[in-house]
Design an enzyme around this catalytic site. Structure first.
Site, PDB file in Angstrom:
ATOM      1  N   ARG A  55       0.837  -1.225   0.000  1.00 20.16           N
ATOM      2  CA  ARG A  55       0.000   0.000   0.000  1.00 20.16           C
ATOM      3  C   ARG A  55       0.861   1.260   0.000  1.00 20.16           C
ATOM      4  NH1 ARG A  55      -4.314  -0.649   4.575  1.00 20.16           N
ATOM      5  NH2 ARG A  55      -5.024   1.370   3.764  1.00 20.16           N
ATOM      6  N   ASP A  93      -3.278   7.915   3.866  1.00 21.44           N
ATOM      7  CA  ASP A  93      -2.449   8.446   2.775  1.00 21.44           C
ATOM      8  C   ASP A  93      -2.142   9.928   3.024  1.00 21.44           C
ATOM      9  OD1 ASP A  93      -5.521   8.413   1.018  1.00 21.44           O
ATOM     10  OD2 ASP A  93      -4.440  10.266   1.467  1.00 21.44           O
ATOM     11  N   HIS A 108      -6.547   7.868  12.002  1.00 23.44           N
ATOM     12  CA  HIS A 108      -6.131   6.462  11.922  1.00 23.44           C
ATOM     13  C   HIS A 108      -4.653   6.326  11.590  1.00 23.44           C
ATOM     14  CE1 HIS A 108     -10.559   5.138  11.073  1.00 23.44           C
ATOM     15  NE2 HIS A 108     -10.339   5.372  12.346  1.00 23.44           N
ATOM     16  N   CYS A 116       8.561   2.890  16.374  1.00 29.41           N
ATOM     17  CA  CYS A 116       9.340   1.841  17.040  1.00 29.41           C
ATOM     18  C   CYS A 116       8.624   1.433  18.329  1.00 29.41           C
ATOM     19  CB  CYS A 116      10.741   2.372  17.376  1.00 29.41           C
ATOM     20  SG  CYS A 116      11.730   1.200  18.344  1.00 29.41           S
ATOM     21  N   CYS A 138      16.747   4.118  18.325  1.00 24.14           N
ATOM     22  CA  CYS A 138      17.394   3.292  19.359  1.00 24.14           C
ATOM     23  C   CYS A 138      18.217   2.152  18.775  1.00 24.14           C
ATOM     24  CB  CYS A 138      16.328   2.717  20.298  1.00 24.14           C
ATOM     25  SG  CYS A 138      15.265   1.448  19.547  1.00 24.14           S
ATOM     26  N   GLY A 175     -16.867  10.560   1.215  1.00 21.88           N
ATOM     27  CA  GLY A 175     -16.233   9.315   0.781  1.00 21.88           C
ATOM     28  C   GLY A 175     -16.019   8.313   1.886  1.00 21.88           C
ATOM     29  N   GLU A 203     -22.502   6.841  -3.091  1.00 21.72           N
ATOM     30  CA  GLU A 203     -23.865   6.311  -2.854  1.00 21.72           C
ATOM     31  C   GLU A 203     -24.190   6.472  -1.376  1.00 21.72           C
ATOM     32  OE1 GLU A 203     -23.063   2.359  -4.181  1.00 21.72           O
ATOM     33  OE2 GLU A 203     -22.054   1.815  -2.318  1.00 21.72           O
ATOM     34  N   ALA A 219     -16.351  11.937  -5.988  1.00 24.33           N
ATOM     35  CA  ALA A 219     -15.791  13.011  -5.150  1.00 24.33           C
ATOM     36  C   ALA A 219     -15.174  14.118  -6.004  1.00 24.33           C
ATOM     37  CB  ALA A 219     -14.749  12.428  -4.197  1.00 24.33           C
TER      38      ALA A 219
HETATM   39  C1  BV8 Z   1     -11.423   1.326  18.660  1.00 23.22           C
HETATM   40  C2  BV8 Z   1      -6.175   2.223   9.343  1.00 23.22           C
HETATM   41  C3  BV8 Z   1     -11.296   1.465  21.047  1.00 23.22           C
HETATM   42  C4  BV8 Z   1      -5.451   0.999   8.912  1.00 23.22           C
HETATM   43  C5  BV8 Z   1      -8.496   1.622   9.869  1.00 23.22           C
HETATM   44  C6  BV8 Z   1     -18.124   1.129  18.580  1.00 23.22           C
HETATM   45  C7  BV8 Z   1     -17.297   2.086  19.184  1.00 23.22           C
HETATM   46  C8  BV8 Z   1     -15.917   1.980  19.093  1.00 23.22           C
HETATM   47  C9  BV8 Z   1     -15.335   0.930  18.384  1.00 23.22           C
HETATM   48  C10 BV8 Z   1     -16.137  -0.019  17.769  1.00 23.22           C
HETATM   49  C11 BV8 Z   1     -17.523   0.082  17.856  1.00 23.22           C
HETATM   50  N1  BV8 Z   1     -18.048  -0.957  17.164  1.00 23.22           N
HETATM   51  C12 BV8 Z   1     -17.044  -1.707  16.624  1.00 23.22           C
HETATM   52  C13 BV8 Z   1     -15.866  -1.180  16.998  1.00 23.22           C
HETATM   53  C14 BV8 Z   1     -14.560  -1.744  16.660  1.00 23.22           C
HETATM   54  C15 BV8 Z   1     -13.978  -1.207  15.358  1.00 23.22           C
HETATM   55  C16 BV8 Z   1     -14.983  -1.065  14.261  1.00 23.22           C
HETATM   56  O1  BV8 Z   1     -15.483   0.029  13.999  1.00 23.22           O
HETATM   57  N2  BV8 Z   1     -15.244  -2.144  13.548  1.00 23.22           N
HETATM   58  C17 BV8 Z   1     -16.175  -2.055  12.432  1.00 23.22           C
HETATM   59  C18 BV8 Z   1     -15.595  -2.804  11.239  1.00 23.22           C
HETATM   60  C19 BV8 Z   1     -17.514  -2.598  12.911  1.00 23.22           C
HETATM   61  N3  BV8 Z   1     -13.327   0.065  15.585  1.00 23.22           N
HETATM   62  C20 BV8 Z   1     -12.050   0.069  16.035  1.00 23.22           C
HETATM   63  O2  BV8 Z   1     -11.428  -0.925  16.300  1.00 23.22           O
HETATM   64  C21 BV8 Z   1     -11.403   1.444  16.218  1.00 23.22           C
HETATM   65  N4  BV8 Z   1     -10.789   1.541  17.519  1.00 23.22           N
HETATM   66  O3  BV8 Z   1     -12.557   0.928  18.688  1.00 23.22           O
HETATM   67  O4  BV8 Z   1     -10.665   1.601  19.797  1.00 23.22           O
HETATM   68  C22 BV8 Z   1     -12.304   2.541  21.280  1.00 23.22           C
HETATM   69  C23 BV8 Z   1     -13.427   2.229  22.003  1.00 23.22           C
HETATM   70  C24 BV8 Z   1     -14.381   3.195  22.243  1.00 23.22           C
HETATM   71  C25 BV8 Z   1     -14.223   4.492  21.752  1.00 23.22           C
HETATM   72  C26 BV8 Z   1     -13.099   4.802  21.030  1.00 23.22           C
HETATM   73  C27 BV8 Z   1     -12.133   3.821  20.774  1.00 23.22           C
HETATM   74  C28 BV8 Z   1     -10.263   1.651  15.229  1.00 23.22           C
HETATM   75  C29 BV8 Z   1     -10.773   1.671  13.829  1.00 23.22           C
HETATM   76  C30 BV8 Z   1      -9.631   2.094  12.882  1.00 23.22           C
HETATM   77  C31 BV8 Z   1      -9.113   0.903  12.121  1.00 23.22           C
HETATM   78  N5  BV8 Z   1      -8.169   1.357  11.098  1.00 23.22           N
HETATM   79  N6  BV8 Z   1      -7.589   2.070   8.990  1.00 23.22           N
HETATM   80  C32 BV8 Z   1      -5.502   0.785   7.428  1.00 23.22           C
HETATM   81  O5  BV8 Z   1      -5.964   1.679   6.672  1.00 23.22           O
HETATM   82  O6  BV8 Z   1      -5.056  -0.298   7.032  1.00 23.22           O
HETATM   83  S1  BV8 Z   1     -10.112   1.441   9.392  1.00 23.22           S
HETATM   84  C33 BV8 Z   1     -10.349   1.628   7.726  1.00 23.22           C
HETATM   85  O7  BV8 Z   1     -11.767   1.799   7.566  1.00 23.22           O
HETATM   86  C34 BV8 Z   1      -9.759   2.866   7.109  1.00 23.22           C
HETATM   87  O8  BV8 Z   1      -9.282   3.809   8.036  1.00 23.22           O
HETATM   88  C35 BV8 Z   1     -10.974   3.451   6.422  1.00 23.22           C
HETATM   89  O9  BV8 Z   1     -10.840   4.781   6.174  1.00 23.22           O
HETATM   90  C36 BV8 Z   1     -11.967   3.166   7.457  1.00 23.22           C
HETATM   91  C37 BV8 Z   1     -13.382   3.491   7.143  1.00 23.22           C
HETATM   92  O10 BV8 Z   1     -13.646   3.036   5.867  1.00 23.22           O
HETATM   93  P1  BV8 Z   1     -14.045   4.132   4.784  1.00 23.22           P
HETATM   94  O11 BV8 Z   1     -12.976   5.166   4.732  1.00 23.22           O
HETATM   95  O12 BV8 Z   1     -15.414   4.584   5.045  1.00 23.22           O
HETATM   96  O13 BV8 Z   1     -13.906   3.283   3.469  1.00 23.22           O
HETATM   97  P2  BV8 Z   1     -15.002   2.290   2.850  1.00 23.22           P
HETATM   98  O14 BV8 Z   1     -14.345   1.518   1.768  1.00 23.22           O
HETATM   99  O15 BV8 Z   1     -15.713   1.577   3.949  1.00 23.22           O
HETATM  100  O16 BV8 Z   1     -16.073   3.280   2.187  1.00 23.22           O
HETATM  101  C38 BV8 Z   1     -15.663   4.067   1.082  1.00 23.22           C
HETATM  102  C39 BV8 Z   1     -16.856   4.929   0.704  1.00 23.22           C
HETATM  103  O17 BV8 Z   1     -16.459   5.760  -0.391  1.00 23.22           O
HETATM  104  C40 BV8 Z   1     -18.055   4.121   0.229  1.00 23.22           C
HETATM  105  O18 BV8 Z   1     -19.213   4.595   0.872  1.00 23.22           O
HETATM  106  C41 BV8 Z   1     -18.113   4.396  -1.276  1.00 23.22           C
HETATM  107  O19 BV8 Z   1     -19.448   4.471  -1.743  1.00 23.22           O
HETATM  108  C42 BV8 Z   1     -17.433   5.731  -1.390  1.00 23.22           C
HETATM  109  N7  BV8 Z   1     -16.757   5.953  -2.665  1.00 23.22           N
HETATM  110  C43 BV8 Z   1     -16.112   5.051  -3.445  1.00 23.22           C
HETATM  111  N8  BV8 Z   1     -15.605   5.672  -4.539  1.00 23.22           N
HETATM  112  C44 BV8 Z   1     -15.925   6.988  -4.410  1.00 23.22           C
HETATM  113  C45 BV8 Z   1     -16.650   7.171  -3.221  1.00 23.22           C
HETATM  114  N9  BV8 Z   1     -17.127   8.364  -2.834  1.00 23.22           N
HETATM  115  C46 BV8 Z   1     -16.862   9.418  -3.636  1.00 23.22           C
HETATM  116  N10 BV8 Z   1     -16.165   9.327  -4.786  1.00 23.22           N
HETATM  117  C47 BV8 Z   1     -15.686   8.145  -5.206  1.00 23.22           C
HETATM  118  N11 BV8 Z   1     -14.999   8.072  -6.369  1.00 23.22           N
END
Ligand code: BV8
Length: 235
Positions: A55, A93, A108, A116, A138, A175, A203, A219
């Site tokens: 990536r 990014d 994120h 480290c 280190c 997005g 969408e 976008a």
């Molecule tokens: C945490 C970095 C403890 C790494 C990522 C409730 C409360 C708190 C936590 C949770 C909860 N329920 C569940 C959880 C746990 C979990 C979670 O949310 N799981 C989900 C799957 C159910 N959350 C966590 O673990 C988070 N931390 O909970 O800590 C805590 C507790 C309480 C309070 C606070 C903290 C940490 C989550 C972060 C994980 N890291 N990324 C990496 O990138 O590899 S997440 C990853 O998903 C990316 O960051 C990404 O950005 C993010 C969200 O996805 P989107 O950006 O929305 O991307 P997606 O593909 O889903 O959607 C794209 C959209 O774009 C679509 O709608 C599409 O239609 C649109 N699109 C496409 N093309 C276009 C477009 N729009 C416009 N133009 C286009 N051309």
């Protein structure tokens, strides 16, 4: 006018970086539980490094698109009028920065930084990472990781984010599918504070019904048009 913008993978889609949950998206091809959690890294660090190295290389070969550029223009335009843009991205990014945004909050983390786990130092990082990579600080190897927030890890600056949302006149999600928490809950915080809300997406997202205004399309089309609307006072 004080605007808060939350961006997700969709803002970088037209720059060639994959989204996560669209058909053929990253999490359709790769299992996040095996690649984007601390447990996955502990179990198989080289596999996780390979995933982020791929990536990182893709990112270095990509360029910002018109949506990133429009948001950089919005930041300057609002500041010139005594307003402000608080740009929060879920993306790891650097395309917002490369488009000219001066303030970008990476809740994120950032793919072009490495941390480290032995000494805690964070370094700018554009090369591949491996288990054997020594920390420039280190000198120890075996502990360098991408400086990104994995599932189960605490996102960066949640309190500052919530304060900025509460102090805004307009909250715009761009997005993002609204499926990852706590970012998915930001629109509810905005509504609870009486802040106007808008969604710009390809969408309807999972929480589309939470938004006062919704504009759908690519976008690179909808973001510049919406920014023009803010600057002309029609939004
Ligand atoms: C945490 C970095 C403890 C790494 C990522 C409730 C409360 C708190 C936590 C949770 C909860 N329920 C569940 C959880 C746990 C979990 C979670 O949310 N799981 C989900 C799957 C159910 N959350 C966590 O673990 C988070 N931390 O909970 O800590 C805590 C507790 C309480 C309070 C606070 C903290 C940490 C989550 C972060 C994980 N890291 N990324 C990496 O990138 O590899 S997440 C990853 O998903 C990316 O960051 C990404 O950005 C993010 C969200 O996805 P989107 O950006 O929305 O991307 P997606 O593909 O889903 O959607 C794209 C959209 O774009 C679509 O709608 C599409 O239609 C649109 N699109 C496409 N093309 C276009 C477009 N729009 C416009 N133009 C286009 N051309």
């Amino acid at each position: 006018m004080r605007v808060f913008v939350l961006t997700g993978a969709g803002v970088s889609a037209e720059s060639g970086l994959g989204t996560f949950r669209d058909p053929g998206g990253i999490w359709e091809r790769f299992d996040p539980m095996k690649l984007a959690t601390p447990e996955a890294f502990a179990a198989d660090p080289e596999r996780v490094h390979d995933f982020y190295n791929m990536r990182r290389r893709d990112l270095l070969a990509s360029r910002p698109n018109a949506a990133h550029e429009a948001l950089a223009g919005l930041e300057a335009g609002l500041a010139a009028r005594g307003g402000r843009l608080w740009l929060c991205t879920q993306n790891i990014d650097d395309l917002h920065e490369r488009a000219g945004s001066a303030f970008v909050h990476h809740m994120h983390g950032e793919l072009l930084k490495a941390r480290c786990t032995a000494c805690g130092a964070v370094h700018a990082w554009r090369e591949d990472l491996a288990l054997a990579t020594p920390c420039p600080g280190c000198g120890r190897s075996g502990g360098m990781r991408p400086d990104v927030v994995w599932f189960g890890e605490m996102p960066v600056g949640l309190e500052a984010i919530e304060d900025a949302i509460a102090e805004s006149d307009l909250f715009v999600a761009i997005g993002t599918s609204g499926s990852v928490w706590p970012a998915a809950g930001f629109v509810e915080i905005a509504r609870g504070c009486g802040v106007r809300t808008a969604e710009l997406n390809l969408e309807p997202s999972d929480n589309a019904r939470m938004f006062d205004e919704r504009r759908y399309g690519k976008a690179s089309d909808v973001v510049p048009a919406f920014v023009d609307g803010i600057m002309s006072g029609s939004v």
